[in-house]
Design a protein around this motif. Sequence first.
Motif, PDB file in Angstrom:
ATOM      1  N   THR A  25       0.565  -1.091  -0.005  1.00 55.18           N
ATOM      2  CA  THR A  25      -0.179  -0.063  -0.286  1.00 55.18           C
ATOM      3  C   THR A  25       0.970   1.490  -0.282  1.00 55.18           C
ATOM      4  OG1 THR A  25      -0.103   0.112   2.300  1.00 55.18           O
ATOM      5  CG2 THR A  25      -1.728  -1.022   1.532  1.00 55.18           C
ATOM      6  N   GLY A  26       1.922   1.549   0.314  1.00 56.25           N
ATOM      7  CA  GLY A  26       3.070   2.372   0.407  1.00 56.25           C
ATOM      8  C   GLY A  26       2.138   3.075   1.824  1.00 56.25           C
ATOM      9  N   ASN A  27       2.188   2.557   2.438  1.00 55.94           N
ATOM     10  CA  ASN A  27       1.216   3.752   3.610  1.00 55.94           C
ATOM     11  C   ASN A  27       2.224   4.183   4.857  1.00 55.94           C
ATOM     12  OD1 ASN A  27      -0.409   4.317   5.755  1.00 55.94           O
ATOM     13  ND2 ASN A  27      -1.757   2.955   5.143  1.00 55.94           N
ATOM     14  N   GLY A  28       2.468   5.185   4.988  1.00 53.34           N
ATOM     15  CA  GLY A  28       3.569   5.450   5.380  1.00 53.34           C
ATOM     16  C   GLY A  28       3.244   5.664   7.390  1.00 53.34           C
ATOM     17  N   VAL A  29       1.880   5.403   7.630  1.00 57.13           N
ATOM     18  CA  VAL A  29       0.735   5.370   8.743  1.00 57.13           C
ATOM     19  C   VAL A  29       1.121   4.192   9.535  1.00 57.13           C
ATOM     20  CG1 VAL A  29      -1.037   6.370   9.668  1.00 57.13           C
ATOM     21  CG2 VAL A  29      -0.604   7.062   7.938  1.00 57.13           C
ATOM     22  N   LEU A  30       0.819   3.232   8.872  1.00 59.23           N
ATOM     23  CA  LEU A  30       1.264   1.905   8.818  1.00 59.23           C
ATOM     24  C   LEU A  30       2.124   1.873   9.323  1.00 59.23           C
ATOM     25  CD1 LEU A  30      -0.671  -0.969   9.654  1.00 59.23           C
ATOM     26  CD2 LEU A  30      -0.344  -1.538   7.061  1.00 59.23           C
ATOM     27  N   LEU A  31       3.112   1.885   8.661  1.00 58.53           N
ATOM     28  CA  LEU A  31       4.379   1.651   8.654  1.00 58.53           C
ATOM     29  C   LEU A  31       4.433   2.572  10.796  1.00 58.53           C
ATOM     30  CD1 LEU A  31       7.352   0.561   8.319  1.00 58.53           C
ATOM     31  CD2 LEU A  31       8.007   2.309   7.239  1.00 58.53           C
ATOM     32  N   ALA A  32       4.464   3.565  10.426  1.00 59.11           N
ATOM     33  CA  ALA A  32       4.318   4.246  11.963  1.00 59.11           C
ATOM     34  C   ALA A  32       3.964   3.358  13.012  1.00 59.11           C
ATOM     35  CB  ALA A  32       3.911   5.103  12.032  1.00 59.11           C
ATOM     36  N   VAL A  33       2.952   3.353  12.675  1.00 54.55           N
ATOM     37  CA  VAL A  33       2.090   2.116  14.204  1.00 54.55           C
ATOM     38  C   VAL A  33       3.239   0.765  14.039  1.00 54.55           C
ATOM     39  CG1 VAL A  33       0.362   0.261  14.348  1.00 54.55           C
ATOM     40  CG2 VAL A  33      -0.195   2.630  13.218  1.00 54.55           C
ATOM     41  N   GLN A  34       3.476   0.120  12.856  1.00 54.85           N
ATOM     42  CA  GLN A  34       4.807  -0.273  13.285  1.00 54.85           C
ATOM     43  C   GLN A  34       6.027  -0.669  14.074  1.00 54.85           C
ATOM     44  OE1 GLN A  34       4.497  -4.423  12.427  1.00 54.85           O
ATOM     45  NE2 GLN A  34       6.448  -3.834  14.224  1.00 54.85           N
ATOM     46  N   THR A  35       6.263   1.101  13.916  1.00 57.05           N
ATOM     47  CA  THR A  35       7.480   1.065  14.344  1.00 57.05           C
ATOM     48  C   THR A  35       7.308   1.186  15.883  1.00 57.05           C
ATOM     49  OG1 THR A  35       8.144   1.898  12.047  1.00 57.05           O
ATOM     50  CG2 THR A  35       8.978   3.047  14.417  1.00 57.05           C
ATOM     51  N   ALA A  36       5.866   1.980  16.310  1.00 53.44           N
ATOM     52  CA  ALA A  36       5.282   1.702  18.083  1.00 53.44           C
ATOM     53  C   ALA A  36       5.800   0.580  18.307  1.00 53.44           C
ATOM     54  CB  ALA A  36       4.346   2.464  17.628  1.00 53.44           C
ATOM     55  N   VAL A  37       5.499  -0.516  17.494  1.00 54.97           N
ATOM     56  CA  VAL A  37       5.135  -1.685  18.118  1.00 54.97           C
ATOM     57  C   VAL A  37       6.932  -2.600  18.487  1.00 54.97           C
ATOM     58  CG1 VAL A  37       5.106  -4.181  17.193  1.00 54.97           C
ATOM     59  CG2 VAL A  37       3.128  -2.589  17.151  1.00 54.97           C
ATOM     60  N   PHE A  38       7.427  -2.158  17.500  1.00 51.69           N
ATOM     61  CA  PHE A  38       9.130  -1.672  17.304  1.00 51.69           C
ATOM     62  C   PHE A  38       9.242  -1.141  18.746  1.00 51.69           C
ATOM     63  CE2 PHE A  38       9.558  -2.797  13.048  1.00 51.69           C
ATOM     64  CZ  PHE A  38       9.991  -4.302  13.094  1.00 51.69           C
ATOM     65  N   ALA A  39       9.259   0.093  19.276  1.00 49.64           N
ATOM     66  CA  ALA A  39       9.438   0.885  20.145  1.00 49.64           C
ATOM     67  C   ALA A  39       9.387  -0.134  21.455  1.00 49.64           C
ATOM     68  CB  ALA A  39       8.687   2.097  19.963  1.00 49.64           C
ATOM     69  N   LEU A  40       7.874  -0.291  21.723  1.00 46.79           N
ATOM     70  CA  LEU A  40       7.882  -0.928  22.549  1.00 46.79           C
ATOM     71  C   LEU A  40       8.080  -2.185  23.277  1.00 46.79           C
ATOM     72  CD1 LEU A  40       3.630  -0.256  22.250  1.00 46.79           C
ATOM     73  CD2 LEU A  40       5.013   0.462  24.412  1.00 46.79           C
ATOM     74  N   GLY A  41       8.377  -2.668  22.289  1.00 51.67           N
ATOM     75  CA  GLY A  41       9.558  -4.187  22.564  1.00 51.67           C
ATOM     76  C   GLY A  41      10.476  -3.745  22.615  1.00 51.67           C
TER      77      GLY A  41
END
Length: 136
Positions: A25-41
């Motif tokens: 999709t090229g969706n940067g917002v979805l990647l930002a959500v995944q990046t937040a998941v990485f950050a929490l972990g």
Amino acid sequence: MQIDPRGPRFAAALTTLVLCAVLITGNGVLLAVQTAVFALGAFAGLRYSPYGWLYRVALRPRLSAPGELEDARPPRFAQGVGFGFGLVGTLGYLVGVDWLGMTATALALAAAFLNAAFGYCLGCEMYVLVRRVRSV
């Protein structure tokens, strides 16, 4: 802290799906959500990651006890590496440098897929290498 090694592999499978969706999709917002998941972990701990929570609540009770436990530090380091790639990719997508977003996402996807499909954690191996270099 010792963890069930199946948890990070489950998280890698979910991450693989999310990162595939980002590339499609090229969706940067979805990647930002995944990046937040990485950050929490990485920064709060694997137990605070949404994928870790989902594993503990939905899957772990239905499985037998793990044959062995593993140190949580290498998977946390791997989440930090994922966070770095996710951050670069998110910035790329959100400022219009799509090739940077796609490249960073693809690299993170490759690492997540290796862990999900084969149980080979590139970030964990990087952790071991960094520890060896630091001790020399």
